[in-house]
Write an enzyme that holds these catalytic residues in place. Structure first.
Site, PDB file in Angstrom:
ATOM      1  N   PHE A  35       6.839 -22.143 -39.904  1.00  0.00           N
ATOM      2  CA  PHE A  35       6.025 -21.751 -38.644  1.00  0.00           C
ATOM      3  C   PHE A  35       5.405 -22.927 -37.614  1.00  0.00           C
ATOM      4  CE2 PHE A  35       5.670 -17.632 -41.158  1.00  0.00           C
ATOM      5  CZ  PHE A  35       5.744 -17.649 -40.174  1.00  0.00           C
ATOM      6  N   ASP A  36       6.097 -24.295 -37.366  1.00  0.00           N
ATOM      7  CA  ASP A  36       5.947 -24.784 -36.749  1.00  0.00           C
ATOM      8  C   ASP A  36       6.847 -26.011 -36.804  1.00  0.00           C
ATOM      9  OD1 ASP A  36       4.143 -26.248 -35.123  1.00  0.00           O
ATOM     10  OD2 ASP A  36       2.794 -27.320 -36.219  1.00  0.00           O
ATOM     11  N   ILE A  37       7.982 -25.251 -36.283  1.00  0.00           N
ATOM     12  CA  ILE A  37       9.115 -26.485 -36.479  1.00  0.00           C
ATOM     13  C   ILE A  37       8.773 -27.135 -34.351  1.00  0.00           C
ATOM     14  CG2 ILE A  37      11.587 -26.120 -35.293  1.00  0.00           C
ATOM     15  CD1 ILE A  37      11.310 -26.422 -38.592  1.00  0.00           C
ATOM     16  N   ASN A  41       7.677 -32.396 -35.932  1.00  0.00           N
ATOM     17  CA  ASN A  41       7.869 -32.182 -37.426  1.00  0.00           C
ATOM     18  C   ASN A  41       9.425 -32.939 -37.740  1.00  0.00           C
ATOM     19  OD1 ASN A  41       4.267 -31.970 -37.566  1.00  0.00           O
ATOM     20  ND2 ASN A  41       5.318 -29.901 -37.495  1.00  0.00           N
ATOM     21  N   THR A  76       2.536 -23.566 -32.612  1.00  0.00           N
ATOM     22  CA  THR A  76       2.494 -25.293 -31.396  1.00  0.00           C
ATOM     23  C   THR A  76       3.098 -23.950 -30.387  1.00  0.00           C
ATOM     24  OG1 THR A  76       2.184 -27.023 -33.113  1.00  0.00           O
ATOM     25  CG2 THR A  76       3.071 -26.779 -30.279  1.00  0.00           C
TER      26      THR A  76
END
Length: 220
Positions: A35-37, A41, A76
């Site tokens: 959920f935050d690729i 990261n 994001t």
């Protein structure tokens, strides 16, 4: 950093990230949705081998479950799949990570935020639409550093895969296993996907801001 590397290195990074996501989605006993690729990261070691980091927004999901429940959006701005912040687009699943991966790959390709294809930061040209048109018309990609057929093939593979990954309907996106197959297969076997439906969201006032609660107007 990405655009300082050659196209072969960029391609291998894209493949490595895809393999990492494939493992999270189907290689573990319990599926992990990140959920935050996004580029921030992804860590690179001295050999430019990518490692997925920051699992603060991750959610565990039993392998047999394809759709999960979320109380609010997470991720994001610029990388969030449409169904994550507006359920009208479909259910939230591992395909939401696929969308984020596609947006990140297209950003790697363009060497800039997807919202702009020009150096001028006031431009609102949406890079996925810009590169799709060139691909559709079989034009020169207009990307820096492509000097041979191998680099051109790698770039075109990444573009086609990225565009498949950001399809609005989650069911039209490939799984990460299929993404790996597409990247490692022949360019000639890849079909050009439909043009991405959604345009770029408005640029947030704070760059790369993270949102935890977003809803579409129909849910307010």
């Amino acid at each position: 950093m990405y655009r300082q590397l050659g196209w072969e290195a960029l391609f291998q990074i894209a493949v490595g990230i895809a393999q990492g996501l494939e493992y999270l989605h189907s290689g573990c006993n319990t599926r992990i949705l990140h959920f935050d690729i996004k580029p921030h990261n992804i860590l690179l070691n001295e050999d430019f081998c990518p490692k997925i980091s920051d699992f603060g927004l991750a959610k565990l999901c039993p392998q047999k479950h394809s759709i999960i429940s979320l109380t609010g959006a997470r991720g994001t701005v610029g990388y969030i799949a449409p169904e994550v912040f507006c359920r009208n687009f479909g259910g939230v699943s591992h395909k939401s990570d696929v969308y984020s991966y596609g947006m990140m790959v297209l950003e790697i390709i363009g060497g800039r935020k997807n919202i702009s294809v020009e150096v001028d930061r006031t431009s609102e040209i949406y890079f996925p639409h810009w590169v799709y048109k060139r691909l559709e018309l079989d034009e020169d990609l207009g990307l820096h550093g492509i000097r041979d057929n191998e680099a051109n093939a790698s770039a075109r593979k990444m573009i086609i895969v990225g565009l498949w990954c950001i399809q609005t309907d989650p069911s039209h996106r490939p799984s990460m296993s299929r993404v790996v197959e597409m990247l490692e297969g022949n360019l000639e076997s890849l079909l050009i996907p439909p043009k991405p439906f959604l345009s770029s969201p408005s640029r947030p006032s704070v760059d790369s801001s993270t949102t935890h609660v977003m809803k579409c107007s129909s849910e307010n």
